[in-house]
Write a protein that holds these residues in place. Structure first.
Motif, mmCIF file in Angstrom:
data_model
loop_
_atom_site.group_PDB
_atom_site.id
_atom_site.type_symbol
_atom_site.label_atom_id
_atom_site.label_comp_id
_atom_site.label_asym_id
_atom_site.label_seq_id
_atom_site.Cartn_x
_atom_site.Cartn_y
_atom_site.Cartn_z
ATOM 1 N N ASP A 41 0.982 -0.991 0.058
ATOM 2 C CA ASP A 41 0.107 -0.260 0.422
ATOM 3 C C ASP A 41 0.847 1.171 0.032
ATOM 4 O O ASP A 41 0.970 2.153 -0.419
ATOM 5 N N LEU A 42 2.272 1.505 0.432
ATOM 6 C CA LEU A 42 2.973 2.120 0.760
ATOM 7 C C LEU A 42 3.967 1.984 -0.493
ATOM 8 O O LEU A 42 4.734 1.500 -0.174
ATOM 9 N N VAL A 43 3.971 2.995 -0.853
ATOM 10 C CA VAL A 43 5.087 2.165 -2.284
ATOM 11 C C VAL A 43 5.646 4.442 -1.851
ATOM 12 O O VAL A 43 5.697 5.212 -2.099
ATOM 13 N N VAL A 91 1.796 7.282 -1.981
ATOM 14 C CA VAL A 91 3.008 7.225 -2.667
ATOM 15 C C VAL A 91 3.934 8.390 -2.478
ATOM 16 O O VAL A 91 3.201 9.386 -1.858
ATOM 17 N N VAL A 92 5.017 8.167 -1.175
ATOM 18 C CA VAL A 92 5.555 9.329 -0.824
ATOM 19 C C VAL A 92 6.570 9.428 -2.026
ATOM 20 O O VAL A 92 7.673 8.349 -1.286
ATOM 21 N N ASN A 93 6.650 10.722 -1.986
ATOM 22 C CA ASN A 93 8.182 11.050 -2.905
ATOM 23 C C ASN A 93 9.232 11.837 -1.820
ATOM 24 O O ASN A 93 8.609 12.600 -2.419
ATOM 25 N N LEU A 94 10.587 10.753 -2.105
ATOM 26 C CA LEU A 94 11.419 11.769 -1.395
ATOM 27 C C LEU A 94 12.405 11.961 -2.275
ATOM 28 O O LEU A 94 13.736 11.899 -1.988
ATOM 29 N N THR A 95 12.314 12.170 -3.189
ATOM 30 C CA THR A 95 13.758 12.501 -4.691
ATOM 31 C C THR A 95 13.063 14.054 -4.554
ATOM 32 O O THR A 95 12.210 14.228 -3.894
ATOM 33 N N ALA A 96 14.380 14.673 -4.454
ATOM 34 C CA ALA A 96 14.362 15.973 -4.418
ATOM 35 C C ALA A 96 14.263 17.385 -5.952
ATOM 36 O O ALA A 96 14.381 16.403 -6.801
ATOM 37 N N ASP A 97 13.405 17.415 -5.146
ATOM 38 C CA ASP A 97 13.269 19.011 -7.429
ATOM 39 C C ASP A 97 12.267 19.878 -6.408
ATOM 40 O O ASP A 97 12.659 20.409 -5.298
ATOM 41 N N THR A 98 12.034 20.744 -6.931
ATOM 42 C CA THR A 98 11.759 22.129 -6.639
ATOM 43 C C THR A 98 9.817 22.044 -6.225
ATOM 44 O O THR A 98 9.225 21.453 -6.531
ATOM 45 N N LEU A 145 8.071 10.528 -11.938
ATOM 46 C CA LEU A 145 6.628 10.348 -12.746
ATOM 47 C C LEU A 145 6.352 9.400 -13.544
ATOM 48 O O LEU A 145 5.783 8.969 -14.036
ATOM 49 N N SER A 146 7.554 8.997 -14.672
ATOM 50 C CA SER A 146 8.018 8.428 -15.663
ATOM 51 C C SER A 146 7.519 7.021 -15.238
ATOM 52 O O SER A 146 6.837 5.900 -15.723
ATOM 53 N N VAL A 147 8.036 6.700 -13.565
ATOM 54 C CA VAL A 147 8.305 5.243 -13.387
ATOM 55 C C VAL A 147 6.929 5.001 -12.567
ATOM 56 O O VAL A 147 6.033 3.937 -12.870
ATOM 57 N N LEU A 148 6.171 5.659 -11.749
ATOM 58 C CA LEU A 148 4.085 6.047 -11.949
ATOM 59 C C LEU A 148 4.063 5.393 -12.670
ATOM 60 O O LEU A 148 2.558 5.097 -12.329
ATOM 61 N N ASP A 149 3.960 6.709 -13.962
ATOM 62 C CA ASP A 149 3.404 6.231 -15.145
ATOM 63 C C ASP A 149 3.012 4.535 -15.765
ATOM 64 O O ASP A 149 2.744 4.167 -16.067
ATOM 65 N N ALA A 150 4.763 4.600 -15.897
ATOM 66 C CA ALA A 150 4.815 3.253 -16.164
ATOM 67 C C ALA A 150 4.453 2.019 -15.713
ATOM 68 O O ALA A 150 4.067 1.422 -15.545
ATOM 69 N N ALA A 151 3.594 2.202 -14.050
ATOM 70 C CA ALA A 151 2.860 1.258 -13.059
ATOM 71 C C ALA A 151 1.572 1.225 -13.420
ATOM 72 O O ALA A 151 1.573 0.216 -13.221
ATOM 73 N N GLY A 152 1.612 2.394 -14.388
ATOM 74 C CA GLY A 152 -0.118 1.849 -14.447
ATOM 75 C C GLY A 152 -1.521 2.146 -13.496
ATOM 76 O O GLY A 152 -0.741 2.696 -12.423
ATOM 77 N N GLU A 153 -2.211 1.727 -13.702
ATOM 78 C CA GLU A 153 -3.622 1.219 -12.866
ATOM 79 C C GLU A 153 -2.775 0.895 -11.816
ATOM 80 O O GLU A 153 -3.852 1.026 -10.237
ATOM 81 N N VAL A 187 -4.301 7.944 -6.518
ATOM 82 C CA VAL A 187 -3.346 7.810 -6.009
ATOM 83 C C VAL A 187 -2.970 8.654 -4.781
ATOM 84 O O VAL A 187 -2.788 10.582 -4.715
ATOM 85 N N THR A 188 -2.569 8.294 -3.044
ATOM 86 C CA THR A 188 -3.167 9.086 -2.466
ATOM 87 C C THR A 188 -1.111 9.156 -2.369
ATOM 88 O O THR A 188 -0.673 8.867 -2.313
ATOM 89 N N TYR A 189 -1.340 11.379 -1.823
ATOM 90 C CA TYR A 189 0.641 11.515 -2.468
ATOM 91 C C TYR A 189 1.316 12.661 -1.566
ATOM 92 O O TYR A 189 0.345 13.348 -0.783
ATOM 93 N N LEU A 190 2.155 12.034 -0.319
ATOM 94 C CA LEU A 190 3.069 12.794 0.406
ATOM 95 C C LEU A 190 4.198 12.688 -0.100
ATOM 96 O O LEU A 190 4.673 12.673 -0.763
#
Ligand SMILES: NC(=O)c1ccc[n+]([C@@H]2O[C@H](COP(=O)([O-])OP(=O)(O)OC[C@H]3O[C@@H](n4cnc5c(N)ncnc54)[C@H](OP(=O)(O)O)[C@@H]3O)[C@@H](O)[C@H]2O)c1
Length: 309
Positions: free
Chosen positions: A74-76, A102-109, A87-95, A125-128
């Motif tokens: 449940d937690l990605v 999703v907890v996105n620990l990638t750094a960006d703006t 986002l390209s990896v998450l898009d590739a995961a599709g449905e 998707v629930t997004y943190l």
């Protein structure tokens, strides 16, 4: 009996909830390693599959595709180069991403964090969003520092699993961009400070002083900076910065000395020249009798330093 019937089944002492880690660069490996060490069933996926080998040897489950990886928990947790990659990896995961957190620990703006939150909302998707403020070696130790923002109920729901990463986590509120807003400001401080340190080593070396000889005095400067932060922060927020101890005219003159010393030694003084140019402009704009914070308005410019939503 009632107590037993209502006892939680997934508390810290019983079941450790599964977690998926997408991205196994140095940081993703450290994160997955900490989840594994804390006993969480950990599924991993990386674009270059071989980077999962050492984790799999320690008990991680290797997923063949992003979809397979996302389906396992449940937690990605995502930790890759930047948000385009995330986002390209998450898009590739599709449905498979639908209904997951999703907890996105990638750094960006901060803007990219808002875009990622919008992407998540559009995909169910629930997004943190999160930011890691310390190096890989700290992960899973008391020295790690993490920032999180996004829906509080999602943070609370997964807090126990995220606590496997150890260190000090801070939840900063519902705005998904708030973690990234802290991250970019803190990395601004870090990288300007580190470039200052490297330049000071070069300037010292040009005068026959080794970095090791300079180090004890450099540490004093680091401590001095720390000791100034609270007072300057208060003045910055109050909008009043009297230059009673030292004013910006004096600061600009000091910067000019360092630029001259660097250039006389044949060094690249472009970073210092940029700092000097801001100080000079602030003086020209009438901030000469304020302290260093007199540069704030000059840096903020016409926009007043507030990003458009
Ligand atoms: N390292 C640190 O000390 C540290 C500290 C704080 C925050 N962070 C942040 O953590 C994040 C990850 O950092 P990192 O140190 O692990 O190394 P990184 O070099 O920033 O990221 C490497 C990871 O990104 C993947 N990747 C790159 N482009 C991709 C794409 N187009 N599609 C799919 N995957 C892609 C790589 O896959 P491949 O293996 O296939 O190339 C690898 O898993 C970054 O945002 C970084 O700023 C790192």
């Amino acid at each position: 009996l009632d107590f037993i019937m209502n006892a939680p089944t997934d508390n810290a002492t019983s079941v450790k909830r599964p977690v998926t880690v997408l991205g196994l660069g140095p940081m993703g490996q450290a994160l997955a390693g900490a989840f594994l060490a804390a006993g969480h069933p950990t599924t991993v996926w990386n674009r270059t599959a071989s980077r999962a080998d050492s984790l799999v040897a320690k008990g991680a489950l290797r997923a063949g595709t992003p979809a397979e990886a996302v389906s396992a928990s449940d937690l990605v947790v995502v930790c890759v180069l930047n948000y385009d990659a995330a986002l390209s990896v998450l898009d590739a995961a599709g449905e498979a991403t639908k209904g997951r957190t999703v907890v996105n620990l990638t750094a960006d703006t901060p803007a990219r964090a808002r875009e990622a939150a919008a992407w998540a909302a559009a995909h169910g998707v629930t997004y943190l969003d999160g930011a890691i403020m310390t190096p890989t070696v700290t992960i899973g130790t008391p020295h790690a520092v993490y920032l999180y923002s996004g829906p509080e109920d999602a943070y609370e729901a997964h807090r126990e699993t995220l606590n496997a990463l150890a260190g000090t986590p801070t939840y900063l509120g519902e705005d998904p961009a708030r973690a990234a807003s802290h991250d970019v400001a803190l990395l601004d401080l870090w990288w300007t400070s580190v470039s200052g340190l490297v330049h000071s080593f070069a300037l010292a070396r040009s005068q026959g002083v080794s970095a090791t000889d300079l180090a004890p005095f450099a540490k004093n400067i680091g401590n001095l900076l720390t000791s100034f932060i609270d007072g300057l922060a208060k003045e910055a927020d109050a909008g009043e910065y009297p230059g009673t101890e030292s004013d910006l005219v004096s600061t600009a003159t000091a910067l000019a000395h360092i630029v001259h010393a660097s250039e006389e030694a044949g060094l690249d003084a472009s970073v210092l020249r940029a700092a000097q140019a801001v100080a000079d402009r602030a003086v020209a704009e009438g901030h000469g009798h304020e302290n260093v914070l007199g540069m704030l308005d000059t840096i903020a410019g016409a926009a007043g330093g507030v990003a458009a939503e």
